[in-house]
Design a protein around this motif. Structure first.
Motif, PDB file in Angstrom:
ATOM      1  N   ALA A 155       0.838  -1.207   0.000  1.00  0.00           N
ATOM      2  CA  ALA A 155       0.000   0.000   0.000  1.00  0.00           C
ATOM      3  C   ALA A 155       0.872   1.255   0.000  1.00  0.00           C
ATOM      4  O   ALA A 155       0.582   2.231  -0.715  1.00  0.00           O
ATOM      5  CB  ALA A 155      -0.927  -0.012   1.213  1.00  0.00           C
ATOM      6  N   ALA A 156       1.954   1.239   0.788  1.00  0.00           N
ATOM      7  CA  ALA A 156       2.882   2.376   0.789  1.00  0.00           C
ATOM      8  C   ALA A 156       3.557   2.520  -0.565  1.00  0.00           C
ATOM      9  O   ALA A 156       3.790   3.636  -1.050  1.00  0.00           O
ATOM     10  CB  ALA A 156       3.925   2.185   1.889  1.00  0.00           C
ATOM     11  N   TYR A 157       3.870   1.392  -1.182  1.00  0.00           N
ATOM     12  CA  TYR A 157       4.462   1.404  -2.525  1.00  0.00           C
ATOM     13  C   TYR A 157       3.511   2.043  -3.534  1.00  0.00           C
ATOM     14  O   TYR A 157       3.943   2.780  -4.431  1.00  0.00           O
ATOM     15  CB  TYR A 157       4.807  -0.022  -2.936  1.00  0.00           C
ATOM     16  N   ALA A 158       2.214   1.768  -3.394  1.00  0.00           N
ATOM     17  CA  ALA A 158       1.236   2.364  -4.308  1.00  0.00           C
ATOM     18  C   ALA A 158       1.291   3.885  -4.245  1.00  0.00           C
ATOM     19  O   ALA A 158       1.292   4.567  -5.284  1.00  0.00           O
ATOM     20  CB  ALA A 158      -0.167   1.871  -3.956  1.00  0.00           C
ATOM     21  N   LEU A 159       1.362   4.435  -3.039  1.00  0.00           N
ATOM     22  CA  LEU A 159       1.405   5.894  -2.886  1.00  0.00           C
ATOM     23  C   LEU A 159       2.709   6.476  -3.431  1.00  0.00           C
ATOM     24  O   LEU A 159       2.713   7.541  -4.056  1.00  0.00           O
ATOM     25  CB  LEU A 159       1.239   6.258  -1.409  1.00  0.00           C
ATOM     26  N   ALA A 160       3.810   5.758  -3.224  1.00  0.00           N
ATOM     27  CA  ALA A 160       5.089   6.212  -3.774  1.00  0.00           C
ATOM     28  C   ALA A 160       5.077   6.156  -5.297  1.00  0.00           C
ATOM     29  O   ALA A 160       5.580   7.060  -5.979  1.00  0.00           O
ATOM     30  CB  ALA A 160       6.224   5.350  -3.220  1.00  0.00           C
ATOM     31  N   THR A 161       4.489   5.110  -5.845  1.00  0.00           N
ATOM     32  CA  THR A 161       4.406   4.949  -7.297  1.00  0.00           C
ATOM     33  C   THR A 161       3.544   6.036  -7.912  1.00  0.00           C
ATOM     34  O   THR A 161       3.843   6.542  -8.999  1.00  0.00           O
ATOM     35  CB  THR A 161       3.833   3.561  -7.644  1.00  0.00           C
ATOM     36  N   LEU A 162       2.474   6.398  -7.217  1.00  0.00           N
ATOM     37  CA  LEU A 162       1.618   7.481  -7.714  1.00  0.00           C
ATOM     38  C   LEU A 162       2.427   8.762  -7.859  1.00  0.00           C
ATOM     39  O   LEU A 162       2.360   9.437  -8.897  1.00  0.00           O
ATOM     40  CB  LEU A 162       0.448   7.694  -6.755  1.00  0.00           C
ATOM     41  N   ASP A 163       3.210   9.104  -6.838  1.00  0.00           N
ATOM     42  CA  ASP A 163       4.049  10.304  -6.930  1.00  0.00           C
ATOM     43  C   ASP A 163       5.056  10.194  -8.067  1.00  0.00           C
ATOM     44  O   ASP A 163       5.295  11.166  -8.797  1.00  0.00           O
ATOM     45  CB  ASP A 163       4.790  10.527  -5.604  1.00  0.00           C
ATOM     46  N   LEU A 164       5.641   9.007  -8.223  1.00  0.00           N
ATOM     47  CA  LEU A 164       6.620   8.811  -9.293  1.00  0.00           C
ATOM     48  C   LEU A 164       5.968   8.964 -10.658  1.00  0.00           C
ATOM     49  O   LEU A 164       6.510   9.632 -11.544  1.00  0.00           O
ATOM     50  CB  LEU A 164       7.259   7.426  -9.160  1.00  0.00           C
ATOM     51  N   ARG A 218       6.233  13.718  -9.305  1.00  0.00           N
ATOM     52  CA  ARG A 218       6.525  14.341  -8.010  1.00  0.00           C
ATOM     53  C   ARG A 218       7.701  13.581  -7.390  1.00  0.00           C
ATOM     54  O   ARG A 218       7.545  12.793  -6.459  1.00  0.00           O
ATOM     55  CB  ARG A 218       5.281  14.303  -7.124  1.00  0.00           C
ATOM     56  N   TYR A 219       8.878  13.818  -7.934  1.00  0.00           N
ATOM     57  CA  TYR A 219      10.028  12.964  -7.620  1.00  0.00           C
ATOM     58  C   TYR A 219      10.492  13.097  -6.175  1.00  0.00           C
ATOM     59  O   TYR A 219      10.850  12.093  -5.539  1.00  0.00           O
ATOM     60  CB  TYR A 219      11.173  13.276  -8.583  1.00  0.00           C
ATOM     61  N   ALA A 220      10.516  14.302  -5.652  1.00  0.00           N
ATOM     62  CA  ALA A 220      10.982  14.477  -4.269  1.00  0.00           C
ATOM     63  C   ALA A 220      10.054  13.750  -3.303  1.00  0.00           C
ATOM     64  O   ALA A 220      10.521  13.060  -2.378  1.00  0.00           O
ATOM     65  CB  ALA A 220      11.066  15.960  -3.925  1.00  0.00           C
ATOM     66  N   ALA A 221       8.744  13.883  -3.514  1.00  0.00           N
ATOM     67  CA  ALA A 221       7.784  13.202  -2.648  1.00  0.00           C
ATOM     68  C   ALA A 221       7.910  11.686  -2.800  1.00  0.00           C
ATOM     69  O   ALA A 221       7.846  10.945  -1.811  1.00  0.00           O
ATOM     70  CB  ALA A 221       6.365  13.644  -2.981  1.00  0.00           C
ATOM     71  N   ALA A 222       8.087  11.231  -4.041  1.00  0.00           N
ATOM     72  CA  ALA A 222       8.243   9.794  -4.276  1.00  0.00           C
ATOM     73  C   ALA A 222       9.491   9.264  -3.588  1.00  0.00           C
ATOM     74  O   ALA A 222       9.466   8.196  -2.957  1.00  0.00           O
ATOM     75  CB  ALA A 222       8.311   9.511  -5.777  1.00  0.00           C
ATOM     76  N   TYR A 223      10.585  10.017  -3.706  1.00  0.00           N
ATOM     77  CA  TYR A 223      11.845   9.585  -3.095  1.00  0.00           C
ATOM     78  C   TYR A 223      11.703   9.471  -1.575  1.00  0.00           C
ATOM     79  O   TYR A 223      12.169   8.510  -0.957  1.00  0.00           O
ATOM     80  CB  TYR A 223      12.947  10.574  -3.461  1.00  0.00           C
ATOM     81  N   ASP A 224      11.015  10.439  -0.966  1.00  0.00           N
ATOM     82  CA  ASP A 224      10.783  10.375   0.484  1.00  0.00           C
ATOM     83  C   ASP A 224       9.984   9.124   0.849  1.00  0.00           C
ATOM     84  O   ASP A 224      10.286   8.456   1.850  1.00  0.00           O
ATOM     85  CB  ASP A 224      10.035  11.624   0.960  1.00  0.00           C
ATOM     86  N   ILE A 260       9.811   3.443   2.971  1.00  0.00           N
ATOM     87  CA  ILE A 260       9.563   2.011   2.780  1.00  0.00           C
ATOM     88  C   ILE A 260      10.796   1.207   3.174  1.00  0.00           C
ATOM     89  O   ILE A 260      10.707   0.142   3.795  1.00  0.00           O
ATOM     90  CB  ILE A 260       9.173   1.735   1.315  1.00  0.00           C
ATOM     91  N   ALA A 261      11.978   1.731   2.826  1.00  0.00           N
ATOM     92  CA  ALA A 261      13.228   1.011   3.072  1.00  0.00           C
ATOM     93  C   ALA A 261      13.531   0.848   4.554  1.00  0.00           C
ATOM     94  O   ALA A 261      14.230  -0.099   4.940  1.00  0.00           O
ATOM     95  CB  ALA A 261      14.390   1.725   2.386  1.00  0.00           C
ATOM     96  N   VAL A 262      13.016   1.756   5.395  1.00  0.00           N
ATOM     97  CA  VAL A 262      13.335   1.692   6.824  1.00  0.00           C
ATOM     98  C   VAL A 262      12.131   1.301   7.672  1.00  0.00           C
ATOM     99  O   VAL A 262      12.225   1.286   8.902  1.00  0.00           O
ATOM    100  CB  VAL A 262      13.905   3.044   7.325  1.00  0.00           C
ATOM    101  N   ALA A 263      11.015   0.957   7.039  1.00  0.00           N
ATOM    102  CA  ALA A 263       9.819   0.573   7.789  1.00  0.00           C
ATOM    103  C   ALA A 263      10.097  -0.699   8.584  1.00  0.00           C
ATOM    104  O   ALA A 263      10.684  -1.653   8.076  1.00  0.00           O
ATOM    105  CB  ALA A 263       8.641   0.356   6.845  1.00  0.00           C
ATOM    106  N   GLY A 264       9.675  -0.704   9.816  1.00  0.00           N
ATOM    107  CA  GLY A 264       9.924  -1.850  10.680  1.00  0.00           C
ATOM    108  C   GLY A 264       8.916  -2.965  10.475  1.00  0.00           C
ATOM    109  O   GLY A 264       7.984  -2.841   9.669  1.00  0.00           O
ATOM    110  N   PRO A 265       9.079  -4.066  11.215  1.00  0.00           N
ATOM    111  CA  PRO A 265       8.137  -5.197  11.121  1.00  0.00           C
ATOM    112  C   PRO A 265       6.712  -4.754  11.416  1.00  0.00           C
ATOM    113  O   PRO A 265       6.479  -3.949  12.330  1.00  0.00           O
ATOM    114  CB  PRO A 265       8.647  -6.160  12.208  1.00  0.00           C
ATOM    115  N   GLY A 266       5.792  -5.238  10.620  1.00  0.00           N
ATOM    116  CA  GLY A 266       4.399  -4.846  10.774  1.00  0.00           C
ATOM    117  C   GLY A 266       4.016  -3.654   9.931  1.00  0.00           C
ATOM    118  O   GLY A 266       2.829  -3.433   9.671  1.00  0.00           O
TER     119      GLY A 266
END
Length: 327
Positions: A88-97, A101-107, A112-118
């Motif tokens: 779901a988080a990937y979907a929102l990042a992909t939408l920005d990409l 909206r590259y800066a927002a997508a990059y954030d 996503i890369a540092v999201a913890g378990p769960g």
């Protein structure tokens, strides 16, 4: 088996999306979502919602993407299902990409890369690394792009598929401004949608390098694939680049098959492959009677009356793409 069908469809829908077959993924997830809700399988509901959110992002449907992602996260986060929350988080990042909206997508990709378990999942992190590299480059963060590339190289060290090597080559092309890496990626791609993304990136670079003649073939291929997939933001971007490269990129002629729903189109493709209604039902987890019902609706839509006519239409639609492959 019936009780597990929504779960099975979850994996089928994801596989179809990752293979670039977006319409098929949409049809499978819509069916799976309805069955999961009926059965009360909340985590599977979240999986289908997240997949549909990604598909909405690829089509540039901002409101639908955000709504579907929110619904998926509202289930996945309290249940600590990191895989579905990550998608779901990937979907929102992909939408920005998709929307540039590259800066927002990059954030979002960094989160996503540092999201913890769960809240995240290693599989999502790995699969989003090529997008993270592209977002970093678009945002002008060259150091961030190189950092993401290095992480992807480490994680893909033992990857053996052509597609994974193609994505790695594309990332090198982006982070290192190496046009030859894009060419390598195009030779390796097995996923037509990802190949179109690479072709778009290469075509843009060639046009900006004052090589419009070389750019046009790549941009045309990308535009046609995106149009067929319904990935409207990327299709518009490719079309604009193609025009800037000196080619009049008018809308391609509509296909009569565009009148079909995604499910009907899937059945039509399997009919063209020579499968019986029973065999199609087995592949799509439907009953033979349901397959025949869909065909009953398809024939008048297309003005035909037989499986032979239907197969001919599907083959004719595929013919231009097959001809391009031989060039």
């Amino acid at each position: 088996m019936t009780g597990q069908l929504p779960v099975v469809l979850q994996f089928v829908a994801t596989a179809e999306r990752l293979a670039g077959r977006l319409a098929r993924s949409q049809a499978v997830s819509e069916e799976g979502l309805a069955l999961a809700r009926e059965a009360g399988y909340e985590n599977t509901v979240a999986a289908h919602l997240a997949n549909l959110a990604v598909l909405a992002a690829l089509r540039g449907e901002e409101e639908a993407c955000e709504r579907l992602a929110r619904e998926a996260l509202a289930i996945a986060l309290p249940h600590r299902v990191g895989l579905h929350a990550g998608v779901a988080a990937y979907a929102l990042a992909t939408l920005d990409l998709c929307l540039g909206r590259y800066a927002a997508a990059y954030d979002r990709f960094r989160a996503i890369a540092v999201a913890g378990p769960g809240a995240g999942h290693p599989t999502v992190v790995w699969r989003t690394m090529p997008d993270r590299v592209e977002a970093a480059v678009g945002a002008g963060d060259e150091a961030g792009a190189r950092e993401a590339l290095a992480a992807y190289e480490r994680s893909a060290e033992h990857a053996t598929t052509s597609e994974s090597r193609a994505l790695l080559a594309r990332c090198r092309g982006l982070a290192e401004s190496a046009e030859e890496a894009f060419g390598e990626a195009l030779r390796l791609h097995t996923n037509p949608f990802e190949a179109a993304r690479t072709a778009l990136l290469l075509g843009e670079r060639l046009r900006r390098a004052q090589l419009p003649g070389q750019a046009r073939a790549h941009l045309r291929m990308a535009w046609e694939v995106f149009e067929q997939a319904g990935a409207h933001p990327w299709a518009r971007r490719a079309q604009e680049e193609l025009r800037a490269a000196g080619e009049n990129a008018g809308a391609p002629p509509p296909s009569v098959l565009d009148a079909l729903t995604p499910q009907e189109l899937r059945i039509a493709g399997l009919v063209a492959d020579g499968l019986s209604s029973k065999e199609i039902a087995g592949q799509l987890f439907l009953s033979p009677r349901t397959v025949e019902y869909h065909l009953y609706k398809v024939y008048p839509k297309l003005g035909i009356s037989s499986r032979t006519d239907l197969a001919r239409l599907v083959v004719l639609r595929k013919a231009p793409a097959a001809a391009d492959d031989m060039l």
